[in-house]
Design an enzyme around this catalytic site. Sequence first.
Site, PDB file in Angstrom:
ATOM      1  N   ASP A 206       0.840  -1.200   0.000  1.00 36.48           N
ATOM      2  CA  ASP A 206       0.000   0.000   0.000  1.00 36.48           C
ATOM      3  C   ASP A 206       0.878   1.255   0.000  1.00 36.48           C
ATOM      4  OD1 ASP A 206      -2.735   1.078   0.356  1.00 36.48           O
ATOM      5  OD2 ASP A 206      -1.945   1.834   2.257  1.00 36.48           O
ATOM      6  N   GLU A 266       1.766  -0.476  -4.916  1.00 35.84           N
ATOM      7  CA  GLU A 266       0.759   0.485  -5.365  1.00 35.84           C
ATOM      8  C   GLU A 266       1.475   1.811  -5.560  1.00 35.84           C
ATOM      9  OE1 GLU A 266      -3.242   2.849  -3.951  1.00 35.84           O
ATOM     10  OE2 GLU A 266      -1.564   2.531  -2.603  1.00 35.84           O
TER      11      GLU A 266
HETATM   12  C1  GLC Z   1      -4.204   3.041  -0.765  1.00 38.51           C
HETATM   13  C2  GLC Z   1      -5.453   2.185  -0.656  1.00 38.51           C
HETATM   14  C3  GLC Z   1      -6.583   3.070  -0.244  1.00 38.51           C
HETATM   15  C4  GLC Z   1      -6.253   3.673   1.110  1.00 38.51           C
HETATM   16  C5  GLC Z   1      -4.919   4.390   1.088  1.00 38.51           C
HETATM   17  C6  GLC Z   1      -4.415   4.667   2.463  1.00 38.51           C
HETATM   18  O1  GLC Z   1      -4.301   3.981  -1.756  1.00 38.51           O
HETATM   19  O2  GLC Z   1      -5.680   1.527  -1.857  1.00 38.51           O
HETATM   20  O3  GLC Z   1      -7.808   2.398  -0.199  1.00 38.51           O
HETATM   21  O4  GLC Z   1      -7.259   4.584   1.470  1.00 38.51           O
HETATM   22  O5  GLC Z   1      -3.931   3.619   0.463  1.00 38.51           O
HETATM   23  O6  GLC Z   1      -4.012   3.470   3.076  1.00 38.51           O
END
Ligand code: GLC
Length: 553
Positions: A206, A266
């Site tokens: 994440d 991500e």
């Molecule tokens: C990422 C997740 C999202 C979350 C954010 C903070 O972007 O996909 O859903 O709100 O991180 O953890």
Amino acid sequence: MMNAQTHPWWSEAIVYQVYPRSFADGNGDGIGDLRGLIEKLPYLEDLGVDAVWLTPFYPSPLADGGYDVADYCDVDPRIGTLQEFDQLLQITKNHNIRVIIDLVPNHCSASHPLFQAALAAKPGSAERGLFIFRDGRGPGGDQPPNNWPSNFGGPAWTRVGDGQWYLHLFDSGQPDWDWRNPEVRQMFEKIIRFWLDRGVAGLRVDVAHGMFKEPGLPDLAVPERSNRPNAYTHRPEIHELYRTWRAILDSYDPDAFPGARTAVGEVWADSPPTLQPYLAPGGLPQVFNFELITSDWKAASIKAAVDATLALAGGSRAPWVLGNHDVLRPVTRLGGPARARAAALLLLALPGSAYVYQGEELGLPEVLDLPDAARQDPRFFRTKGKARGRDGCRIPLPWSPAGPSYGFSRTDNGASPAPPWLPQPEGWGAYSAEAERPDPDSFYNLYRAALRLRRSHPALGLGRPRGTGTVRWLDAPPDALVFGRDPGFVFAANLGDDPLPLPPHEEVLLASSPLVSSDGAPDGALPPDGAAWLAAAPAPVPPTVCQMRTRAG
Ligand code: GLC
């Protein structure tokens, strides 16, 4: 197993993203859980996915749908138990499906015991040193230490009782860890091993472009959210950390199930070159490329997005994605089901690996008219309702055409289930797998057929020769996307307003919309927003059962 090392399972995997609280509820409390997921594994196997990615299922006060983790090594009791998680791993293994979990290293929950201890401790203490506490600016220190905005709106700082402020790039319930503190690093290494030892096949990391902040925490020139490198995103220090994580992943035996372990970052980037450093050898095995999410529905934009990604990495290291739990569902974002169906055929025809978010295979639209009282996304609250937030793509799945919560919740003894945690709109059951299964033209059957073909066709996935990962753009009108993959495969999509005669082919393998007749197109034409998979001369030798690629591990 040289081949598994060079082309590990993840290099052409279709990974199905499960948002556990909205997938299937096995105990009737209106919240999806591991029991519900286990019961639906035959559905996933039949659909034809190689792995599932579970978004956070850890104990959490749910300030951000579970991305506020209170305990990294347990399961939220509303979702299940660690024993059920192990059971899930065992059963998925029997189905040859791998499990990827979400690692949330940028921040934890404000109720994490270490943050609670930091709050109770004094400024300058070791406890506070795990997080980013600073004195404020201005008279009495009553202004935040810098001008950084939270990604969810408002400032990225919250003041505590003794006057200090702590940093949270997301909600105030999500304090950021200080990644310059070696204890944080050691703690996460243990967490990573805890899950890899249990048998998870990989990690979705994440906010993988976050974590390190520029020393001194300088003001931003323009205090706005952005995917460009700045004082708290895409910091170069992150790559050394990822090399250490890669070494951990690679220390697990690639020849035993679940095979080589992966981690997929991500990374929201302003452009593909920003992704480049993440793809350097020895770093994370994979990072998402969100180009198909950010591109508009124009042939030139999509072609540019595909080319830019392939020039960097190819879809094995930068998997393709159409949607996830953070963005508008493709049916709504792209402008209707026909486009989303065509986009699905594009997604699954591109080289490498792709992710499918639960419900995409059913053609679920975004729910836009959710009552404000039902909303849960902190983005909605922190922008005072200016941003609707992401709840509309997280509505609990329908499994049956009718009945309470359209089959989302199962109860023993026919008891009535609690209402689903987010309300489902009227008519949601029409999108259920049960309703779609008998209809050969349904979204579900398009995905299922595409996933089967993708697995058996030698040009798809990695393609041949294995791992070349190329597409050959073929001559086509400017509003068409037509490319070949070897051996003997052509993809065609019509993004224009007029029918598109099919390019030369031997056979139509699959089409997202019925073909139409058109002058000068004896074999038929693709209607606007239609796409097709074609067998091209020389026709590929149809694979026999023995030649079919297995999900090697
Ligand atoms: C990422 C997740 C999202 C979350 C954010 C903070 O972007 O996909 O859903 O709100 O991180 O953890």
